[in-house]
Design a protein around this motif. Sequence first.
Motif, short mmCIF file in Angstrom:
data_model
loop_
_atom_site.label_atom_id
_atom_site.label_comp_id
_atom_site.label_asym_id
_atom_site.label_seq_id
_atom_site.Cartn_x
_atom_site.Cartn_y
_atom_site.Cartn_z
N HIS A 120 42.34 25.35 35.70
CA HIS A 120 41.18 25.04 35.99
C HIS A 120 39.91 23.91 34.87
N MET A 121 39.68 24.52 34.09
CA MET A 121 39.23 23.65 32.93
C MET A 121 39.62 22.30 32.88
N THR A 122 41.12 22.12 33.14
CA THR A 122 41.49 20.53 32.59
C THR A 122 40.83 20.16 34.44
N THR A 123 41.04 20.63 35.62
CA THR A 123 41.22 20.05 36.93
C THR A 123 39.21 19.49 37.08
N HIS A 124 38.53 20.56 36.48
CA HIS A 124 37.09 20.56 35.90
C HIS A 124 36.89 18.85 35.49
N ARG A 125 37.66 18.31 34.72
CA ARG A 125 37.34 16.73 33.67
C ARG A 125 37.78 16.27 34.54
N ILE A 126 39.35 16.55 34.87
CA ILE A 126 39.69 15.03 35.70
C ILE A 126 38.31 14.94 36.39
N VAL A 127 38.73 15.69 37.78
CA VAL A 127 37.20 15.64 38.82
C VAL A 127 35.65 14.84 38.92
N ASN A 128 35.67 15.74 37.44
CA ASN A 128 33.86 14.77 36.93
C ASN A 128 34.03 13.35 36.92
N ASP A 129 35.58 13.43 36.25
CA ASP A 129 35.22 11.87 35.97
C ASP A 129 35.94 10.89 37.28
N ALA A 130 36.41 11.68 38.16
CA ALA A 130 37.55 10.03 39.01
C ALA A 130 36.26 10.68 40.02
N ARG A 131 35.22 11.06 39.89
CA ARG A 131 34.06 11.16 41.08
C ARG A 131 33.47 9.82 40.81
N PHE A 132 33.12 10.07 39.29
CA PHE A 132 32.48 8.42 38.86
C PHE A 132 33.51 7.10 38.81
N PHE A 133 34.68 7.57 38.71
CA PHE A 133 35.34 6.13 38.67
C PHE A 133 35.41 5.88 39.66
N ALA A 134 36.18 7.12 41.39
CA ALA A 134 35.68 6.33 42.77
C ALA A 134 33.92 5.84 42.94
N GLY A 135 33.85 6.23 42.60
CA GLY A 135 32.22 5.03 43.47
C GLY A 135 31.76 4.03 41.94
N LEU A 136 32.33 3.58 41.76
CA LEU A 136 31.50 2.27 40.86
C LEU A 136 33.10 0.91 41.70
N GLY A 137 32.80 0.58 41.91
CA GLY A 137 34.07 -0.47 42.53
C GLY A 137 34.23 -2.00 41.64
N SER A 138 34.16 -1.84 40.13
CA SER A 138 34.40 -2.60 39.25
C SER A 138 35.19 -1.06 39.45
N PHE A 139 36.13 -0.71 39.34
CA PHE A 139 37.48 -0.06 38.67
C PHE A 139 38.23 -0.60 40.03
N ALA A 140 39.11 -1.24 39.52
CA ALA A 140 39.82 -1.90 40.79
C ALA A 140 41.34 -1.07 41.49
N ARG A 141 40.96 0.12 42.77
CA ARG A 141 42.68 0.19 42.92
C ARG A 141 43.11 -0.52 44.37
N GLU A 142 43.09 0.48 45.06
CA GLU A 142 43.77 -0.57 46.26
C GLU A 142 42.46 0.02 47.26
#
Length: 234
Positions: A120-142
């Motif tokens: 649960h704690m690991t999921t919390h940290r992952i999701v917080n950062d993943a939300r940030f990554f998902a919102g930044l176009g400079s993180f090039a993903r598919e």
Amino acid sequence: MSREKLTILAIGGHVGDMELTAGGVLASHSLMGDHIVTLALTAGERGVPAGQDMAEYRAQKVNEAKAFADMLGGESIVFEIPDGELADSEEMRYRVCDVIRQVRPNIIITHFKNSMHKDHMTTHRIVNDARFFAGLGSFARELPAHFASKLYYAENWEDAVDYRPYVYVDFSQEAYDLWLKALSLHWFVTGSKSFPYLEYYKHLARVRGIEARKQYAETFMVPEETMRLRNSEL
């Protein structure tokens, strides 16, 4: 004027986490025509019933996640990661980032920061950062960038340390009934001897509803930086 349809992505460490803790609100939004997606980072198969094969129970859990989502007209995603082995890694953050970009939610719900459970704690940290990554176009993903504007942390008896209800979201008897019907498809909710999950969360929804001067409710915390009320006057 028609209401904007929302997409809600509920992300748990295991199948059943979000269904239990935010399921009433998810059911309520599904009845309003919103799109519900659940993501479990593990299936939660280590809670296997005595005498049952763990791989078989994992498949059962994946099917239970799908059955719950189907009843809400939504969809479920379950990662293949073994229960209890969720890595607090950049790779996992990018995997969740990719799901966020795929689903494009308006709202994300996940675990509170403190828990008796490592996943649960690991999921919390992952999701917080993943939300940030998902919102930044400079993180090039598919897929193209997408920022989920709202993030909530659900109330869970296993995540109780320092949790304080901040947002109360009420829901109707119809949503309550749909939630319980869908929730009862999960074996551990109705059959586990370790904790009376169904009884606890049924009563908690009523208690939180009373506190909100409503019939039923679920509560959520928010990121500390968003804990502000802005008024021009008292």
